[in-house]
Design a protein around this motif. Structure first.
Motif, mmCIF file in Angstrom:
data_model
loop_
_atom_site.group_PDB
_atom_site.id
_atom_site.type_symbol
_atom_site.label_atom_id
_atom_site.label_comp_id
_atom_site.label_asym_id
_atom_site.label_seq_id
_atom_site.Cartn_x
_atom_site.Cartn_y
_atom_site.Cartn_z
ATOM 1 N N VAL A 11 -9.058 -41.791 -69.814
ATOM 2 C CA VAL A 11 -8.746 -40.364 -69.533
ATOM 3 C C VAL A 11 -9.991 -39.536 -70.074
ATOM 4 C CG1 VAL A 11 -7.565 -38.476 -70.398
ATOM 5 C CG2 VAL A 11 -6.322 -40.591 -69.871
ATOM 6 N N GLY A 12 -10.326 -38.820 -69.199
ATOM 7 C CA GLY A 12 -11.626 -37.677 -69.615
ATOM 8 C C GLY A 12 -11.402 -36.655 -68.696
ATOM 9 N N ILE A 13 -12.580 -36.146 -68.254
ATOM 10 C CA ILE A 13 -12.608 -34.846 -67.461
ATOM 11 C C ILE A 13 -13.141 -35.010 -66.068
ATOM 12 C CG2 ILE A 13 -14.055 -32.487 -67.571
ATOM 13 C CD1 ILE A 13 -14.292 -33.067 -70.641
ATOM 14 N N ALA A 14 -12.425 -34.481 -65.258
ATOM 15 C CA ALA A 14 -12.996 -34.493 -63.757
ATOM 16 C C ALA A 14 -13.403 -33.148 -63.270
ATOM 17 C CB ALA A 14 -11.842 -34.786 -63.062
ATOM 18 N N TYR A 15 -14.499 -33.198 -62.581
ATOM 19 C CA TYR A 15 -15.100 -31.740 -62.162
ATOM 20 C C TYR A 15 -15.712 -32.023 -60.547
ATOM 21 C CZ TYR A 15 -19.822 -33.434 -62.609
ATOM 22 O OH TYR A 15 -21.199 -33.912 -62.401
ATOM 23 N N ASN A 16 -15.695 -30.665 -60.209
ATOM 24 C CA ASN A 16 -16.399 -30.641 -58.700
ATOM 25 C C ASN A 16 -17.897 -30.393 -58.773
ATOM 26 O OD1 ASN A 16 -17.512 -29.800 -56.263
ATOM 27 N ND2 ASN A 16 -15.432 -28.946 -55.640
ATOM 28 N N PRO A 17 -18.859 -31.351 -58.605
ATOM 29 C CA PRO A 17 -20.153 -31.308 -58.914
ATOM 30 C C PRO A 17 -20.875 -30.262 -57.999
ATOM 31 C CG PRO A 17 -19.683 -33.454 -57.663
ATOM 32 C CD PRO A 17 -18.367 -32.609 -58.067
ATOM 33 N N LYS A 18 -20.371 -29.763 -56.850
ATOM 34 C CA LYS A 18 -20.864 -28.820 -56.093
ATOM 35 C C LYS A 18 -20.445 -27.401 -56.608
ATOM 36 C CE LYS A 18 -20.798 -31.776 -51.777
ATOM 37 N NZ LYS A 18 -20.445 -31.713 -50.198
ATOM 38 N N LYS A 19 -19.448 -27.639 -57.399
ATOM 39 C CA LYS A 19 -19.319 -26.162 -57.729
ATOM 40 C C LYS A 19 -19.892 -25.860 -59.478
ATOM 41 C CE LYS A 19 -15.450 -25.188 -54.419
ATOM 42 N NZ LYS A 19 -14.234 -24.956 -54.397
ATOM 43 N N LEU A 20 -19.654 -26.744 -60.170
ATOM 44 C CA LEU A 20 -20.035 -26.968 -61.415
ATOM 45 C C LEU A 20 -21.049 -27.870 -61.862
ATOM 46 C CD1 LEU A 20 -16.402 -26.412 -62.717
ATOM 47 C CD2 LEU A 20 -17.891 -24.814 -62.745
ATOM 48 N N PRO A 21 -21.480 -27.400 -63.221
ATOM 49 C CA PRO A 21 -22.435 -28.341 -63.748
ATOM 50 C C PRO A 21 -21.650 -29.422 -64.538
ATOM 51 C CG PRO A 21 -22.642 -26.525 -64.960
ATOM 52 C CD PRO A 21 -21.686 -26.032 -63.733
ATOM 53 N N ALA A 22 -21.945 -30.540 -64.864
ATOM 54 C CA ALA A 22 -21.181 -31.610 -65.588
ATOM 55 C C ALA A 22 -21.005 -31.200 -67.133
ATOM 56 C CB ALA A 22 -21.815 -32.966 -65.559
ATOM 57 N N GLY A 24 -18.326 -32.271 -72.972
ATOM 58 C CA GLY A 24 -17.149 -32.519 -73.747
ATOM 59 C C GLY A 24 -16.176 -31.730 -73.762
ATOM 60 N N TRP A 25 -14.988 -31.937 -74.504
ATOM 61 C CA TRP A 25 -13.619 -31.350 -74.508
ATOM 62 C C TRP A 25 -13.833 -29.670 -74.673
ATOM 63 C CZ3 TRP A 25 -10.203 -34.169 -72.258
ATOM 64 C CH2 TRP A 25 -10.017 -35.579 -72.456
ATOM 65 N N LYS A 26 -14.995 -29.493 -75.722
ATOM 66 C CA LYS A 26 -14.815 -28.016 -75.895
ATOM 67 C C LYS A 26 -15.420 -27.229 -74.985
ATOM 68 C CE LYS A 26 -15.883 -26.386 -80.607
ATOM 69 N NZ LYS A 26 -16.666 -26.615 -82.197
ATOM 70 N N ASP A 27 -16.376 -27.763 -74.240
ATOM 71 C CA ASP A 27 -17.023 -27.030 -72.934
ATOM 72 C C ASP A 27 -15.935 -26.503 -71.945
ATOM 73 O OD1 ASP A 27 -19.538 -27.847 -73.765
ATOM 74 O OD2 ASP A 27 -19.899 -29.258 -72.542
ATOM 75 N N LEU A 28 -14.769 -27.201 -72.026
ATOM 76 C CA LEU A 28 -13.735 -26.587 -70.905
ATOM 77 C C LEU A 28 -13.253 -25.218 -71.398
ATOM 78 C CD1 LEU A 28 -11.452 -29.925 -70.607
ATOM 79 C CD2 LEU A 28 -13.527 -29.066 -69.331
ATOM 80 N N LEU A 29 -13.533 -24.961 -72.412
ATOM 81 C CA LEU A 29 -12.980 -23.641 -73.021
ATOM 82 C C LEU A 29 -13.811 -22.376 -72.878
ATOM 83 C CD1 LEU A 29 -10.452 -24.548 -75.661
ATOM 84 C CD2 LEU A 29 -10.129 -24.649 -73.426
ATOM 85 N N THR A 30 -15.159 -23.005 -72.195
ATOM 86 C CA THR A 30 -16.247 -21.886 -72.158
ATOM 87 C C THR A 30 -16.827 -21.758 -70.899
ATOM 88 O OG1 THR A 30 -17.969 -23.485 -72.651
ATOM 89 C CG2 THR A 30 -16.958 -22.611 -74.437
ATOM 90 N N ASP A 31 -17.397 -20.719 -70.669
ATOM 91 C CA ASP A 31 -17.924 -20.406 -69.232
ATOM 92 C C ASP A 31 -19.009 -21.555 -68.925
ATOM 93 O OD1 ASP A 31 -16.379 -18.422 -68.348
ATOM 94 O OD2 ASP A 31 -17.289 -17.069 -69.361
ATOM 95 N N PRO A 32 -19.428 -21.788 -67.717
ATOM 96 C CA PRO A 32 -18.755 -21.599 -66.595
ATOM 97 C C PRO A 32 -17.414 -22.326 -66.194
ATOM 98 C CG PRO A 32 -20.405 -23.219 -66.157
ATOM 99 C CD PRO A 32 -20.708 -22.877 -67.621
ATOM 100 N N TRP A 33 -17.123 -23.315 -67.304
ATOM 101 C CA TRP A 33 -15.687 -24.157 -66.848
ATOM 102 C C TRP A 33 -14.566 -23.544 -67.016
ATOM 103 C CZ3 TRP A 33 -20.056 -25.629 -69.911
ATOM 104 C CH2 TRP A 33 -21.038 -26.357 -69.341
ATOM 105 N N VAL A 34 -14.145 -22.686 -67.893
ATOM 106 C CA VAL A 34 -12.940 -22.260 -68.348
ATOM 107 C C VAL A 34 -12.426 -21.444 -67.092
ATOM 108 C CG1 VAL A 34 -13.800 -19.879 -69.431
ATOM 109 C CG2 VAL A 34 -11.579 -20.924 -69.978
ATOM 110 N N SER A 35 -13.107 -20.635 -66.321
ATOM 111 C CA SER A 35 -12.516 -19.780 -65.221
ATOM 112 C C SER A 35 -12.315 -20.716 -64.192
ATOM 113 C CB SER A 35 -13.587 -18.834 -64.773
ATOM 114 O OG SER A 35 -14.839 -19.291 -64.330
ATOM 115 N N ARG A 36 -12.620 -21.964 -64.009
ATOM 116 C CA ARG A 36 -12.133 -22.888 -63.182
ATOM 117 C C ARG A 36 -11.119 -23.898 -63.400
ATOM 118 N NH1 ARG A 36 -11.201 -20.683 -59.631
ATOM 119 N NH2 ARG A 36 -11.262 -22.656 -58.428
ATOM 120 N N LEU A 37 -10.769 -23.832 -64.622
ATOM 121 C CA LEU A 37 -10.024 -24.933 -65.396
ATOM 122 C C LEU A 37 -8.573 -24.904 -64.859
ATOM 123 C CD1 LEU A 37 -9.812 -27.216 -67.646
ATOM 124 C CD2 LEU A 37 -9.283 -25.257 -69.417
ATOM 125 N N GLY A 38 -8.009 -26.293 -64.659
ATOM 126 C CA GLY A 38 -6.785 -26.432 -64.522
ATOM 127 C C GLY A 38 -6.086 -27.211 -65.822
#
Length: 339
Positions: A132-143, A146-160
């Protein structure tokens, strides 16, 4: 031997699976619970014909999520509704404590030597592992790192996000909680931080809905397991897996013989078939994308490890501590995170 920390983590009740009628094990037959979805599809396509060809045993599958298996077996009061369980760590511990398993003898398996010794204990055998870890769309977001990044921009506004009903959801939220001072038994810091950013979060969904939300572009980053990532990638979805800097999470899925089963010999034949090299190789291939439990089977190249031994360094959880708290966590998440 499995320790409580090394046992698998539970996939779960996403709602009631149909409780199918009890099927008596006919001579040459066996009834096994199986997770609905990818597991059921894979076992019908690969395991059923292999078991029939090798041992002339007819396998009947009952699709049930792990907690439903345990609940159904408890309700049966000694008359097992199926001969074999498939479980992740949380429900596995619950079932052991309830006395729902026959004792297991790994020496009865001809393929036991192909499985790491830690994957066999007195209660059953590990037939698959998950990361288990983090999945992301590399065409829309940088990698994310860690877990804390999910709650900050640019990731949080695209987080599920999803809740504690599944193993992957539970362990991910525990790991997020740890980043903010929480622990295996204290997930409140995760909920506090999630609530702060809830208006920004792209999607809150049931576990089974998350792959579809990602595929449809309703979210572009989520916590999930490697099997989901591989399956979506096989469908042409732009998706990559990130091992968080604090460590990816490992959990294991095991098979067990139901207490009172009258098909114990056939159950051993079933387990032996599942961990055999040809079957394990077939299960690793698309569209199933299982992580093998057999040491002779190569790890698929897109997974974040090169050998099963590496998984001993991954983050593991103590489900004996988690289980008593989990129902409350599910209720709290559903109440506080509804959008």
């Amino acid at each position: 031997m499995f320790t409580r920390r090394r046992v698998l983590a539970g996939a779960t009740a996403l709602g009631g699976a149909a409780l199918l009628p009890t099927i008596a094990a006919a001579k040459g037959g066996l009834t096994a619970a199986i997770y609905p979805g990818t597991w059921e599809d894979a076992y019908r396509a690969i395991v059923i014909p292999a078991l029939k060809k090798t041992y002339d045993v007819d396998l009947e599958l009952q699709p049930l999520f792990a907690v439903d298996e345990v609940a159904k077996a408890k309700a049966a009061r000694g008359a097992p509704p199926f001969d074999c369980f498939v479980l992740d760590p949380g429900p596995r511990i619950t079932a052991i404590e309830a006395g729902l398993f026959e004792k297991f003898d790994g020496k009865k398996l001809s393929n036991a030597s192909k499985v790491p010794s830690a994957f066999i204990d007195e209660w059953g055998i590990c037939v698959g592992a998950q990361v288990v870890g983090i999945a992301y769309n590399p065409k829309k977001l940088p990698a994310p790192k860690g877990w804390k990044d999910l709650l900050t921009d640019p990731w949080v506004s695209r987080l599920g996000i999803t809740g504690f009903q599944t193993t992957f959801g539970t362990v991910s939220l525990i790991e997020i909680a740890k980043q903010f001072g929480g622990s295996e038994t204290n997930i409140d810091p995760a909920l506090v931080e999630l609530k702060k950013v809830l208006p920004k979060i792209a999607a809150v969904g049931q576990p089974a809905a998350m792959p579809g939300l990602f595929q449809q572009g309703q979210c572009d980053v989520m916590y999930t397991n490697t099997q989901t990532v591989a399956t979506l990638k096989g469908k042409g979805v732009d998706i990559e897996f990130v091992k968080p800097e604090s460590g990816a999470v490992a959990f294991y899925t095991t098979l067990h013989i139901a207490k009172g089963s009258d098909a114990i010999d056939n159950a051993y034949k079933y387990f032996d078939t599942v961990v055999s090299t040809p079957v394990q190789e077939a299960l690793t291939k698309p569209p199933y994308n299982f992580l093998p439990a057999n040491k002779d089977v190569p790890i698929p190249p897109d997974l974040p490890m090169k050998s099963l031994d590496e998984m001993s360094t991954y983050v593991l959880h103590d489900w004996a501590k988690i289980n008593p708290l989990r129902a409350g966590w599910i209720e709290k998440f559903n109440k506080e995170m509804a959008k």
